[in-house]
Motif scaffolding. Structure first.
Motif, short mmCIF file in Angstrom:
data_model
loop_
_atom_site.label_atom_id
_atom_site.label_comp_id
_atom_site.label_asym_id
_atom_site.label_seq_id
_atom_site.Cartn_x
_atom_site.Cartn_y
_atom_site.Cartn_z
N PRO A 46 0.91 -1.25 -0.09
CA PRO A 46 -0.20 0.07 0.04
C PRO A 46 0.94 1.40 0.08
O PRO A 46 1.88 1.29 0.56
CB PRO A 46 -0.85 -0.10 1.29
N SER A 47 0.31 2.33 -0.61
CA SER A 47 1.10 3.54 -0.43
C SER A 47 1.56 4.16 0.62
O SER A 47 2.74 4.90 0.92
CB SER A 47 0.30 4.73 -1.41
N LEU A 48 0.89 3.73 1.73
CA LEU A 48 1.16 4.33 3.09
C LEU A 48 2.53 3.72 3.45
O LEU A 48 3.37 4.09 4.39
CB LEU A 48 0.10 4.09 4.15
N PHE A 49 2.92 2.37 3.15
CA PHE A 49 4.10 1.94 3.71
C PHE A 49 5.24 1.61 2.67
O PHE A 49 6.09 0.99 2.71
CB PHE A 49 3.65 0.38 4.00
N ARG A 50 4.98 2.40 1.64
CA ARG A 50 6.32 2.56 0.70
C ARG A 50 7.35 3.27 1.25
O ARG A 50 7.24 4.21 1.91
CB ARG A 50 5.90 3.02 -0.59
N LYS A 51 8.52 2.92 0.66
CA LYS A 51 9.89 3.21 1.28
C LYS A 51 10.74 4.05 0.12
O LYS A 51 10.71 3.99 -0.86
CB LYS A 51 10.64 2.19 1.84
N ASN A 52 11.61 4.86 0.84
CA ASN A 52 12.41 5.60 -0.06
C ASN A 52 13.76 4.79 -0.37
O ASN A 52 13.74 3.66 0.02
CB ASN A 52 13.04 7.04 0.74
N MET A 96 -4.28 10.20 -1.72
CA MET A 96 -3.84 10.29 -0.29
C MET A 96 -3.08 8.64 0.00
O MET A 96 -3.76 7.79 -0.07
CB MET A 96 -4.76 10.40 0.59
N PRO A 97 -1.83 8.62 0.57
CA PRO A 97 -1.30 7.38 1.05
C PRO A 97 -2.34 6.75 2.12
O PRO A 97 -2.52 7.31 3.04
CB PRO A 97 0.08 7.71 1.30
N THR A 98 -2.75 5.49 2.04
CA THR A 98 -3.53 4.72 2.62
C THR A 98 -3.00 3.42 3.01
O THR A 98 -2.32 2.87 1.98
CB THR A 98 -5.04 4.85 2.61
N ARG A 99 -3.49 2.70 3.94
CA ARG A 99 -3.32 1.07 4.14
C ARG A 99 -4.08 0.22 3.19
O ARG A 99 -4.44 -0.83 3.49
CB ARG A 99 -3.21 0.85 5.77
N LEU A 100 -4.62 1.06 2.26
CA LEU A 100 -5.34 -0.05 0.99
C LEU A 100 -4.53 -0.19 -0.21
O LEU A 100 -3.78 0.66 -0.53
CB LEU A 100 -6.77 0.89 0.45
N LEU A 101 -4.79 -1.30 -0.61
CA LEU A 101 -4.19 -1.63 -2.03
C LEU A 101 -5.24 -2.02 -3.01
O LEU A 101 -6.27 -3.03 -2.67
CB LEU A 101 -3.25 -2.89 -1.86
N ASP A 102 -5.38 -1.40 -4.20
CA ASP A 102 -6.47 -1.62 -4.99
C ASP A 102 -6.40 -2.83 -5.62
O ASP A 102 -5.49 -3.23 -6.28
CB ASP A 102 -6.42 -0.38 -6.18
N LEU A 103 -7.51 -3.52 -5.82
CA LEU A 103 -7.60 -4.67 -6.69
C LEU A 103 -8.99 -4.29 -7.50
O LEU A 103 -9.68 -3.40 -7.35
CB LEU A 103 -7.99 -5.90 -5.88
N THR A 104 -9.41 -5.18 -8.62
CA THR A 104 -10.49 -5.08 -9.14
C THR A 104 -11.18 -6.55 -9.52
O THR A 104 -10.33 -7.50 -9.51
CB THR A 104 -10.26 -4.42 -10.63
N ILE A 149 -9.50 -2.48 11.66
CA ILE A 149 -8.17 -2.31 11.11
C ILE A 149 -8.24 -0.79 10.68
O ILE A 149 -7.27 0.01 10.77
CB ILE A 149 -7.87 -3.19 9.93
N ALA A 150 -9.16 -0.40 9.88
CA ALA A 150 -9.31 0.97 9.44
C ALA A 150 -9.10 2.00 10.33
O ALA A 150 -8.41 3.08 10.07
CB ALA A 150 -10.77 1.09 8.65
N ASN A 151 -9.65 1.76 11.38
CA ASN A 151 -9.61 3.00 12.73
C ASN A 151 -8.19 2.87 13.23
O ASN A 151 -7.69 3.86 13.96
CB ASN A 151 -10.68 2.69 13.72
N LEU A 152 -7.23 1.88 12.86
CA LEU A 152 -5.82 2.24 13.44
C LEU A 152 -5.16 3.42 12.57
O LEU A 152 -4.37 4.14 13.07
CB LEU A 152 -4.73 1.09 12.65
N ALA A 153 -5.94 3.97 11.56
CA ALA A 153 -5.41 5.12 10.75
C ALA A 153 -5.45 6.39 11.74
O ALA A 153 -4.97 7.46 11.59
CB ALA A 153 -6.22 5.46 9.70
#
Length: 285
Positions: A46-52, A96-104, A149-153
């Motif tokens: 997820p975008s929230l956890f990406r690293k440099n 916005m970076p979140t703890r979600l990863l898009d699927l379809t 899980i969502a409210n961890l945000a």
């Protein structure tokens, strides 16, 4: 020597080959979802956890600030969202970076994303990742597990780091951070009982959310919701199996998808995307 991952990969360069591969999957009884990557370098993070480049997380320590700042500044956008999960989905929609990863649920949408790239489209290899997910991990928007899980945000980084997972359930739920998490959950579910399952907080679940914007509807979107310190191996785990289809001839396949009305205008509904699509289609070389 090929790795197990490489041996299982399939390369296709024609849309009919791709469709045949997808039709062959229907024998599986698990839930099947898809994700498209325009580069083999991309990872299931997820975008929230990406690293440099130094391996440091870019956003995760600021999750609660990102959440509050966007909610505060664009309150009217969220006014009809009942659950924190709904807000995260909308935030994801606005990049916005979140703890979600898009699927379809639509494999052709995943194929579009695997082909769509402005750099080396003809040369590079994209991929469609196929997820086979166990029933018990597939939840709906109003799931209690999703709320946990969502409210961890909404917890600060220090509050999340202070959570001890080696306690029994009763002692686990007596921790200050867990009590605060419970308070957030009860904001949206007043009758939620004070018994959070510690294993839920560290899990990855698949969410079928409310279609609260046009893009999620057009992309047949669902999400993986990542719990605390959760990560997904590129080869999957015991409950999420993964298969990859490598995509060649991406420009040709994009043109074929356009004939099926899958293009920038339909995948990203809105006047800006429509204008880009129409301009591209009518460009004189």
């Amino acid at each position: 020597m090929c790795t197990q991952k490489e041996e299982n990969d399939i390369y296709i360069g024609e849309i009919f080959e791709f469709i045949q591969q997808i039709l062959d999957l229907k024998k599986h009884k698990k839930h099947i979802f898809y994700r498209g990557h325009s580069s083999e370098r991309y990872r299931l993070v997820p975008s929230l956890f990406r690293k440099n480049s130094q391996g440091r997380s870019i956003y995760s320590s600021q999750e609660h600030i990102l959440y509050r700042e966007l909610y505060m500044s664009e309150y009217k956008e969220f006014i009809n969202d009942r659950y924190t999960l709904d807000k995260l989905v909308r935030m994801q929609h606005y990049s916005m970076p979140t703890r979600l990863l898009d699927l379809t649920t639509n494999p052709l949408i995943a194929l579009y994303f695997a082909c769509k790239s402005s750099v080396d489209m003809d040369e590079g290899i994209g991929e469609v990742i196929i997820f086979f997910i166990d029933d018990k991990l597939v939840k709906y928007y109003d799931s209690d597990t999703a709320s946990c899980i969502a409210n961890l945000a909404r917890l600060s980084d220090q509050e999340k780091e202070s959570i001890k997972f080696n306690f029994d359930r009763e002692r686990f739920n007596q921790q200050t951070s867990i009590k605060k998490l419970l308070h957030f959950i009860r904001d949206e579910k007043p009758f939620f009982e004070p018994r959070i399952d510690k294993y839920d907080l560290q899990n990855i679940i698949c969410i079928k959310g409310i279609k609260n914007n046009e893009r999620i509807t057009s992309q047949s979107g669902v999400f993986l919701l990542f719990g605390l310190n959760a990560s997904l191996e590129e080869i999957g785990n015991n409950f999420i199996q993964i298969k990859r289809i490598k995509i060649k001839n991406r420009k040709k396949i994009l043109n074929e998808l356009d004939l099926l009305n899958i293009n920038e205008s339909t995948v990203f509904p809105g006047i800006e995307s429509s204008a880009r699509y129409i301009s591209f289609k009518n460009k004189v070389d």
